[in-house]
Design a protein around this motif. Structure first.
Motif: not given
Ligand SMILES: [Mg+2]
Length: 325
Positions: A301-320
């Motif tokens: 799956d495209r996109g970068i997801r950030l998972v915190d210690a509690a398992g919550n995920a946020v999708t990060l914007p991919v921009a240089g």
């Protein structure tokens, strides 16, 4: 209609045009868009890269002594060579200097470049001096290429994501220099002034065949991982609590602060490792000369997801990071 400015086109607009409008010449093994070009020199491959530090854009003279400016200019170039697993050999230097710039400072700056080059077995073989309104240091570096070519484009779903060293320290140091805060961490400031190009680690990771893709982290983990994902046509999941943070970072910002994710200037390596090579990497850790930490996994799956210690995920914007934005 007003003509478009460079700021409107942006660095990535420029780069995409550079990539689009070119015919690959004889001897060009890997063209623009990587940390270094790979070129054929006689019977073997070389790496070729260039970088510029500009006063007022990349640094301020009150943040660093001239010798440190010279040294850092070489080190950030060497980091691009590390990202492709090479060995620095020769560099040429182009300096733009205001006429009022003290000659002693110029000698010190030059000495900083030469000393850093020597430390990594490279030779300064030429230079150019030009008058300008601002100080800028441009270095082009030629390096021996490893026997394999590893680019940003080789990551595959299921590969593990690793980073060397610790993240966010240089951005923290830069923040301290900017604000002239009293509560300074000498470690963090030094990490900004004097990055450590991971040449030994880069060489081992490429020559051993352990890594599938690699990049140096100049613009922050999120953005540079974005480059790998875009080039490889994949996505990633990153575990926030696994990002390696130094003791100084944790003491000053806490273990959860996002600077480790977004702060640039660390010049650590980010690489991807297929499952079948993980055991060999773990077994050869001491050969890298630095720590290495597994922080996530590559996904289809495209996109970068950030998972915190509690398992919550946020999708990060991919921009240089864009130098004109
Ligand atoms: Mg780079």
């Amino acid at each position: 209609m007003p003509r478009r400015t460079v700021a409107e086109v942006g660095e990535f607009g420029w780069l995409s045009r550079l990539l689009h409008n070119r015919r690959k010449g004889r001897g060009t093994v890997v063209g623009p868009g990587q940390d270094c070009a790979v070129i054929r020199c006689g019977t073997r491959n070389c790496l070729f890269t260039v970088d510029t530090l500009v006063e007022g854009v990349h640094f301020r003279s009150r943040w660093m002594a001239p010798r440190q400016i010279g040294r850092r200019s070489f080190l950030v170039n060497a980091s691009d060579v590390a990202a492709m697993g090479g060995r620095p050999r020769f560099c040429v230097v182009s300096l733009e200097v205001p006429g009022r710039y003290p000659a002693d400072d110029l000698w010190a700056l030059q000495a900083g470049i030469v000393a850093a080059a020597r430390r990594y077995d490279a030779d300064v073989v030429g230079g150019n001096l030009s008058r300008s309104h601002t100080l800028s240091v441009c270095i082009a570096l030629l390096a021996d290429a490893p026997t394999r070519v590893v680019t940003r484009g080789g990551a595959r779903a299921g590969d593990h994501v690793y980073v060397t060293g610790t993240l966010g320290d240089a951005a923290l140091g830069l923040r301290m220099l900017r604000t002239r805060g009293a509560n300074r961490s000498a470690w963090a400031v030094r990490r900004f002034r004097e990055p450590t190009p991971r040449l030994r680690a880069g060489r081992f990771l490429v020559e051993s065949g352990i890594v599938s893709a690699m990049i140096d982290i100049s613009d922050g983990l999120a953005q540079d991982l974005g480059h790998v994902c875009t080039e490889s046509g994949v996505g990633a999941v990153i575990h926030a609590e696994r990002l390696p943070r130094s003791a100084a970072y944790r003491a000053l910002l806490g273990a959860r602060h996002p600077l480790a994710l977004h702060g640039g200037e660390d010049y650590e390596l980010l690489c991807t490792v297929a499952e079948r090579h993980v055991e060999r990497l773990e077994r050869n850790r001491e050969k890298l000369g630095c720590r290495i930490t597994r922080v996530g996994v590559i996904t289809a799956d495209r996109g970068i997801r950030l998972v915190d210690a509690a398992g919550n995920a946020v999708t990060l914007p991919v921009a240089g990071y864009d130098h004109f934005r």
